[in-house]
Design a protein around this motif. Sequence first.
Motif, PDB file in Angstrom:
ATOM      1  N   LEU A 197       0.832  -1.206   0.000  1.00  0.00           N
ATOM      2  CA  LEU A 197       0.000   0.000   0.000  1.00  0.00           C
ATOM      3  C   LEU A 197       0.868   1.258   0.000  1.00  0.00           C
ATOM      4  N   TYR A 198       2.033   1.175   0.603  1.00  0.00           N
ATOM      5  CA  TYR A 198       2.992   2.284   0.541  1.00  0.00           C
ATOM      6  C   TYR A 198       3.382   2.546  -0.915  1.00  0.00           C
ATOM      7  N   VAL A 199       3.659   1.470  -1.661  1.00  0.00           N
ATOM      8  CA  VAL A 199       4.004   1.604  -3.085  1.00  0.00           C
ATOM      9  C   VAL A 199       2.819   2.153  -3.867  1.00  0.00           C
ATOM     10  N   ALA A 200       1.626   1.622  -3.612  1.00  0.00           N
ATOM     11  CA  ALA A 200       0.427   2.111  -4.304  1.00  0.00           C
ATOM     12  C   ALA A 200       0.212   3.598  -4.036  1.00  0.00           C
ATOM     13  N   ASN A 201       0.477   4.014  -2.815  1.00  0.00           N
ATOM     14  CA  ASN A 201       0.322   5.427  -2.456  1.00  0.00           C
ATOM     15  C   ASN A 201       1.356   6.290  -3.164  1.00  0.00           C
ATOM     16  N   ASN A 202       2.590   5.771  -3.312  1.00  0.00           N
ATOM     17  CA  ASN A 202       3.619   6.502  -4.059  1.00  0.00           C
ATOM     18  C   ASN A 202       3.195   6.732  -5.506  1.00  0.00           C
ATOM     19  N   VAL A 203       2.582   5.715  -6.116  1.00  0.00           N
ATOM     20  CA  VAL A 203       2.111   5.842  -7.494  1.00  0.00           C
ATOM     21  C   VAL A 203       1.016   6.906  -7.564  1.00  0.00           C
ATOM     22  N   CYS A 204       0.101   6.893  -6.600  1.00  0.00           N
ATOM     23  CA  CYS A 204      -0.954   7.918  -6.558  1.00  0.00           C
ATOM     24  C   CYS A 204      -0.346   9.309  -6.400  1.00  0.00           C
ATOM     25  N   SER A 205       0.695   9.415  -5.586  1.00  0.00           N
ATOM     26  CA  SER A 205       1.364  10.712  -5.395  1.00  0.00           C
ATOM     27  C   SER A 205       1.997  11.186  -6.692  1.00  0.00           C
ATOM     28  N   ALA A 206       2.612  10.255  -7.452  1.00  0.00           N
ATOM     29  CA  ALA A 206       3.227  10.622  -8.728  1.00  0.00           C
ATOM     30  C   ALA A 206       2.172  11.097  -9.717  1.00  0.00           C
ATOM     31  N   VAL A 207       1.046  10.408  -9.766  1.00  0.00           N
ATOM     32  CA  VAL A 207      -0.041  10.806 -10.678  1.00  0.00           C
ATOM     33  C   VAL A 207      -0.542  12.197 -10.322  1.00  0.00           C
ATOM     34  N   GLU A 208      -0.776  12.437  -9.037  1.00  0.00           N
ATOM     35  CA  GLU A 208      -1.279  13.736  -8.614  1.00  0.00           C
ATOM     36  C   GLU A 208      -0.257  14.845  -8.883  1.00  0.00           C
ATOM     37  N   TYR A 209       1.019  14.538  -8.692  1.00  0.00           N
ATOM     38  CA  TYR A 209       2.074  15.527  -8.951  1.00  0.00           C
ATOM     39  C   TYR A 209       2.048  15.973 -10.413  1.00  0.00           C
ATOM     40  N   PHE A 210       1.988  15.024 -11.330  1.00  0.00           N
ATOM     41  CA  PHE A 210       2.009  15.393 -12.748  1.00  0.00           C
ATOM     42  C   PHE A 210       0.669  15.969 -13.210  1.00  0.00           C
ATOM     43  N   ARG A 211      -0.420  15.644 -12.531  1.00  0.00           N
ATOM     44  CA  ARG A 211      -1.688  16.307 -12.849  1.00  0.00           C
ATOM     45  C   ARG A 211      -1.599  17.798 -12.533  1.00  0.00           C
ATOM     46  N   LYS A 212      -0.926  18.131 -11.437  1.00  0.00           N
ATOM     47  CA  LYS A 212      -0.770  19.541 -11.069  1.00  0.00           C
ATOM     48  C   LYS A 212       0.107  20.280 -12.058  1.00  0.00           C
ATOM     49  N   LEU A 213       0.966  19.523 -12.777  1.00  0.00           N
ATOM     50  CA  LEU A 213       1.832  20.132 -13.789  1.00  0.00           C
ATOM     51  C   LEU A 213       1.162  20.163 -15.167  1.00  0.00           C
ATOM     52  N   GLY A 214      -0.092  19.732 -15.238  1.00  0.00           N
ATOM     53  CA  GLY A 214      -0.807  19.763 -16.506  1.00  0.00           C
ATOM     54  C   GLY A 214      -0.979  18.410 -17.165  1.00  0.00           C
ATOM     55  N   GLY A 215      -0.570  17.332 -16.499  1.00  0.00           N
ATOM     56  CA  GLY A 215      -0.719  16.004 -17.069  1.00  0.00           C
ATOM     57  C   GLY A 215      -2.161  15.538 -17.089  1.00  0.00           C
ATOM     58  N   ASN A 216      -2.414  14.463 -17.819  1.00  0.00           N
ATOM     59  CA  ASN A 216      -3.784  13.978 -17.983  1.00  0.00           C
ATOM     60  C   ASN A 216      -4.007  12.554 -17.474  1.00  0.00           C
ATOM     61  N   VAL A 217      -2.947  11.896 -17.025  1.00  0.00           N
ATOM     62  CA  VAL A 217      -3.073  10.507 -16.579  1.00  0.00           C
ATOM     63  C   VAL A 217      -3.792  10.472 -15.228  1.00  0.00           C
ATOM     64  N   GLY A 218      -4.675   9.498 -15.065  1.00  0.00           N
ATOM     65  CA  GLY A 218      -5.384   9.320 -13.805  1.00  0.00           C
ATOM     66  C   GLY A 218      -5.313   7.878 -13.345  1.00  0.00           C
ATOM     67  N   VAL A 219      -5.748   7.633 -12.111  1.00  0.00           N
ATOM     68  CA  VAL A 219      -5.774   6.279 -11.562  1.00  0.00           C
ATOM     69  C   VAL A 219      -7.171   5.702 -11.755  1.00  0.00           C
ATOM     70  N   ALA A 220      -7.258   4.565 -12.448  1.00  0.00           N
ATOM     71  CA  ALA A 220      -8.556   3.948 -12.711  1.00  0.00           C
ATOM     72  C   ALA A 220      -9.025   3.091 -11.550  1.00  0.00           C
TER      73      ALA A 220
END
Length: 339
Positions: A197-220
């Motif tokens: 779950l720590y790893v899963a949370n890191n992936v969620c953090s990476a997705v949210e970080y790049f969304r704030k930079l204008g990215g479009n990838v999300g977690v399904a």
Amino acid sequence: MSHTCGTPTVSPIQVVQRAQLRAEAAIEPDAPATGPVTKTTQIIAIYGKGGIGKSFTLANLSYMMAQQGKKVLLIGCDPKSDTTSLLFGGKACPTIIETSSRKKLAGEAVSIGDVCFKRDGVFAMELGGPEVGRGCGGRGIIHGFETLEKLGFHDWGFDYVLLDFLGDVVCGGFGLPIARDMCQKVIVVGSNDLQSLYVANNVCSAVEYFRKLGGNVGVAGMVINKDDGTGEAAAFAKNAGIPVLAAIPANEDIRRKSASYEIIGRPGTQWASLFEELATNVAEAPPMRPKPQTQDQLLGLFSAEVTGRDFQMEPASLFDMVGQHHAVKPSLEVVYDKV
């Protein structure tokens, strides 16, 4: 080339080239397409802790999708190169990096048949990685995708492209699909243990970080593997605002068949409905912005007996470090009076 009065002479070849350029520039571009989209490829990156069961999940998921009439490409992006082993009965698939290096030394070009193999409608390949101690796995991922692009990756007509990524390595190469919008959505595989779950949370953090930079990838969503019913992974998914796409039970029959490289995601078998539901959910789940959890929030999913979070940290002293007391020496710092 001769010159007359300082003016360069134009050769006949240049005259022809200029005429060709003018003729090409005069051609009107094709009108933009306005009809319905005939083919949309979903590129999905799957992340999870090493050993959590991503390869098992993806082999069975891709097999079920193919049996449902979908054209599926499975790409292993883990340096261990074991994503396709279950699909191919334990046999090792030649990796793109290894094949590319060997072909380059022989002065030959890599072809599709050198690196892509199929079974019952599923197409699969392994990117591979460098030998231990001889390079960066992330750089290997980047090189592998560059080779795929040369092979025409963007023109392949697949319904789904599933990318199997190692999630517990914080590296630019492994984060490539998220950072560069190379996929539409991400799926995390986890279990009822803190590390996954720590790893899963890191992936969620990476997705949210790049969304704030204008990215479009999300977690399904999340796939819970080896689910023993304790509920920590489901609680994490709820808190992170992502759905549970499937919960694969901790079952001896599944473990035994997986260990013998047997596909259990076959229509008409005991576990068919599980992977049919997963295939549907993977296809339909929209990419969402996750809510990454803090370390304390993650620990809060587990009992204090499991995490030891009731422990109180004690500051170390100088005596602990050197075994004797030292007098505090005055600082030599010069302090200037304010003017």
